[in-house]
Motif scaffolding. Structure first.
Motif, PDB file in Angstrom:
ATOM      1  N   UNK A 173     -22.847  30.380  39.635  1.00 43.72           N
ATOM      2  CA  UNK A 173     -21.771  32.032  39.410  1.00 43.72           C
ATOM      3  C   UNK A 173     -21.564  31.411  38.119  1.00 43.72           C
ATOM      4  N   UNK A 174     -21.256  31.017  38.541  1.00 46.22           N
ATOM      5  CA  UNK A 174     -19.760  30.841  36.807  1.00 46.22           C
ATOM      6  C   UNK A 174     -20.248  29.980  35.915  1.00 46.22           C
ATOM      7  N   UNK A 175     -21.758  30.261  35.478  1.00 46.01           N
ATOM      8  CA  UNK A 175     -22.629  29.487  34.881  1.00 46.01           C
ATOM      9  C   UNK A 175     -22.643  27.692  34.425  1.00 46.01           C
ATOM     10  N   UNK A 176     -22.193  27.163  35.452  1.00 47.06           N
ATOM     11  CA  UNK A 176     -22.800  25.902  34.826  1.00 47.06           C
ATOM     12  C   UNK A 176     -24.018  25.160  35.851  1.00 47.06           C
ATOM     13  N   UNK A 177     -24.775  24.712  35.033  1.00 48.02           N
ATOM     14  CA  UNK A 177     -25.807  24.169  35.255  1.00 48.02           C
ATOM     15  C   UNK A 177     -25.817  22.804  35.564  1.00 48.02           C
ATOM     16  N   UNK A 178     -25.624  22.383  34.606  1.00 53.31           N
ATOM     17  CA  UNK A 178     -25.639  20.651  34.535  1.00 53.31           C
ATOM     18  C   UNK A 178     -23.851  19.368  35.680  1.00 53.31           C
ATOM     19  N   UNK A 179     -24.813  19.732  36.861  1.00 54.76           N
ATOM     20  CA  UNK A 179     -23.238  19.026  37.328  1.00 54.76           C
ATOM     21  C   UNK A 179     -23.995  17.818  38.057  1.00 54.76           C
ATOM     22  N   UNK A 180     -22.564  17.197  38.586  1.00 59.31           N
ATOM     23  CA  UNK A 180     -22.561  15.769  38.935  1.00 59.31           C
ATOM     24  C   UNK A 180     -22.119  15.755  39.253  1.00 59.31           C
ATOM     25  N   UNK A 181     -22.043  14.050  40.625  1.00 56.45           N
ATOM     26  CA  UNK A 181     -21.127  14.083  41.015  1.00 56.45           C
ATOM     27  C   UNK A 181     -20.507  12.935  41.660  1.00 56.45           C
ATOM     28  N   UNK A 182     -19.234  12.636  41.246  1.00 58.23           N
ATOM     29  CA  UNK A 182     -19.044  11.017  41.531  1.00 58.23           C
ATOM     30  C   UNK A 182     -18.752  11.380  42.589  1.00 58.23           C
ATOM     31  N   UNK A 208     -31.621  21.539  39.109  1.00 57.68           N
ATOM     32  CA  UNK A 208     -32.575  20.680  38.798  1.00 57.68           C
ATOM     33  C   UNK A 208     -30.702  19.119  38.904  1.00 57.68           C
ATOM     34  N   UNK A 209     -31.248  18.046  39.986  1.00 54.48           N
ATOM     35  CA  UNK A 209     -29.986  17.013  40.714  1.00 54.48           C
ATOM     36  C   UNK A 209     -30.625  15.635  39.960  1.00 54.48           C
ATOM     37  N   UNK A 210     -29.854  16.014  38.622  1.00 57.11           N
ATOM     38  CA  UNK A 210     -30.729  14.732  37.755  1.00 57.11           C
ATOM     39  C   UNK A 210     -30.147  13.852  38.429  1.00 57.11           C
ATOM     40  N   UNK A 211     -31.050  12.910  38.306  1.00 59.33           N
ATOM     41  CA  UNK A 211     -30.355  11.086  38.882  1.00 59.33           C
ATOM     42  C   UNK A 211     -28.719  10.202  38.037  1.00 59.33           C
ATOM     43  N   UNK A 212     -29.422  10.892  36.453  1.00 59.13           N
ATOM     44  CA  UNK A 212     -28.070   9.886  36.311  1.00 59.13           C
ATOM     45  C   UNK A 212     -26.461  11.064  36.268  1.00 59.13           C
ATOM     46  N   UNK A 227     -16.103   6.658  36.833  1.00 60.05           N
ATOM     47  CA  UNK A 227     -17.693   7.764  36.413  1.00 60.05           C
ATOM     48  C   UNK A 227     -17.493   8.431  35.797  1.00 60.05           C
ATOM     49  N   UNK A 228     -16.810   8.990  34.881  1.00 60.57           N
ATOM     50  CA  UNK A 228     -15.946  10.625  34.771  1.00 60.57           C
ATOM     51  C   UNK A 228     -16.811  10.217  32.512  1.00 60.57           C
ATOM     52  N   UNK A 229     -15.700   8.574  32.094  1.00 59.91           N
ATOM     53  CA  UNK A 229     -16.225   8.053  31.602  1.00 59.91           C
ATOM     54  C   UNK A 229     -17.991   7.913  31.210  1.00 59.91           C
ATOM     55  N   UNK A 230     -18.440   7.622  31.406  1.00 59.16           N
ATOM     56  CA  UNK A 230     -19.853   7.046  31.442  1.00 59.16           C
ATOM     57  C   UNK A 230     -20.360   8.691  31.598  1.00 59.16           C
ATOM     58  N   UNK A 231     -20.111   9.224  32.398  1.00 59.04           N
ATOM     59  CA  UNK A 231     -20.651  11.136  32.760  1.00 59.04           C
ATOM     60  C   UNK A 231     -20.649  11.334  30.943  1.00 59.04           C
ATOM     61  N   UNK A 233     -20.115  10.060  28.280  1.00 60.55           N
ATOM     62  CA  UNK A 233     -21.048   9.519  27.642  1.00 60.55           C
ATOM     63  C   UNK A 233     -21.923   9.955  27.497  1.00 60.55           C
ATOM     64  N   UNK A 234     -22.765  10.200  28.145  1.00 58.16           N
ATOM     65  CA  UNK A 234     -24.692  10.733  28.186  1.00 58.16           C
ATOM     66  C   UNK A 234     -24.853  11.049  27.442  1.00 58.16           C
ATOM     67  N   UNK A 235     -25.935  11.447  26.540  1.00 59.45           N
ATOM     68  CA  UNK A 235     -26.546  12.631  25.662  1.00 59.45           C
ATOM     69  C   UNK A 235     -26.241  13.545  25.764  1.00 59.45           C
TER      70      UNK A 235
END
Length: 332
Positions: A173-182, A208-212, A227-231, A233-235
């Motif tokens: 609802x806040x407009x976030x679509x690319x959501x990651x999980x640590x 979409x739940x992206x594997x990366x 994990x935050x650094x890895x995320x 640094x993703x393209x």
């Protein structure tokens, strides 16, 4: 009932070596230690500390073994245990397993030697023969926060699935679509449950739940920062990160601040486990709050039921979402 000399014979070692394994001696190598543990399991060997504890009189003390004393969640949990135990006229003796099976077993043996009336354990990821034998021996025992499949032990835990679903909906609802999980480790029931609930919530919201974007940590600060650094640094980095516990959130905050990024404009964050200081930082952190103190109190009530020979059923308490400003939309 198997004896220590039976374990020694099955493992192909001396009785003295088995004794050193039982006492966590560093002089025993890992291979030998594993052979001894395997023999104990195969023979259903009950260590003397467990056997003797079954014949003791009441001491009006209970043992509590927590996962990590540095984690504020466990601090609040322990406070709830202590408050309820004191109200019932019991004293609590606590040990910090530091998420290590060997440390957990050390405290189990120590507390049994002190003749505690029952044990509350937040079990580590690895099921050890000692904990298995303790459960099978019928000793008053209750698990806290985490469960172990296959063991008939009452467990008090929280269910965060509904709160995680609310969180993912809020992020969408806040407009976030690319959501990651640590996430936490898959070897712990809490790590598995939170990952599964997150995946289900993403699917329910059509995201979409992206594997990366799903990366396992260990519920420690260092893994949260890594994990935050890895995320980041993703393209195509995520625009929101959900951390599996408060210490991982702290690590994530450190990495985000070190890069000069702003929350939530550059990346939104949310945490499983609310802590007092989340509401005092800028911006305040959205978090899922577990009823830690009530979990501790309820676990004591279950344990004392078992101490007094009454049945005790597992309990699941609901977690709740606390919305703050760390997940606001990028335009906010």
């Amino acid at each position: 009932m198997a004896r220590i000399k039976d374990v020694a014979a099955a493992a192909g070692v001396s009785v003295a070596t088995v004794s050193r394994v039982l006492n966590d001696s560093p002089s025993v190598n890992d291979e030998t230690r594993r052979r001894v543990y395997d023999a104990m399991s195969a023979l259903n060997y009950v260590p003397n500390a467990v056997a003797r504890s079954l014949r003791t009189t009441a001491t009006r003390t209970i043992g509590l073994i927590i996962g990590d004393i540095l984690n504020p969640f466990f601090t609040e949990l322990a406070r709830g245990v202590e408050d309820e135990a004191r109200r019932e006229g019991y004293t609590v003796v606590m040990g910090n397993a530091d998420e290590r099976p060997d440390e957990q077993d050390h405290y189990v043996r120590t507390l049994l030697e002190q003749r505690v009336d029952g044990l509350l354990i937040c079990p580590t990821a690895e099921l050890t023969p000692l904990v298995q034998q303790l459960a099978e021996a019928g000793r008053p025992l209750v698990f806290l926060d985490r469960s172990i499949a296959g063991l008939d032990v009452p467990t008090v835990r929280s269910d965060g699935a509904s709160a995680i679903a609310e969180l993912v909906r809020h992020l969408r609802e806040q407009g976030h679509r690319r959501i990651a999980l640590a996430s936490g480790p898959a070897t712990l029931s809490t790590g598995r449950e939170r990952t599964e609930a997150f995946a289900a919530a993403m699917a329910a919201e059509g995201l979409e739940l992206r594997p990366e974007y799903v990366r396992p940590g260990d519920f420690r600060e260092g893994s949260g920062r890594r994990i935050t650094a890895e995320l980041l640094d993703l393209p195509e980095p995520p625009d929101a990160v959900f951390f599996g516990d408060n210490l991982m959130t702290l690590g994530g905050l450190e990495e985000i601040r070190a890069r000069g990024l702003r929350i939530p404009r550059d990346v939104a964050i949310a945490s499983f486990d609310d802590v007092t200081w989340f509401k005092h930082i800028d911006p305040p952190v959205t978090a899922i709050a577990q009823p830690a103190a009530e979990m501790g109190r309820h676990a004591v009530r279950l344990l004392l039921s078992r101490v007094n020979g009454r049945p005790a059923a597992s309990a699941v308490l609901p977690a709740t979402l606390v919305i703050r400003r760390s997940c606001e939309g990028k335009g906010s």
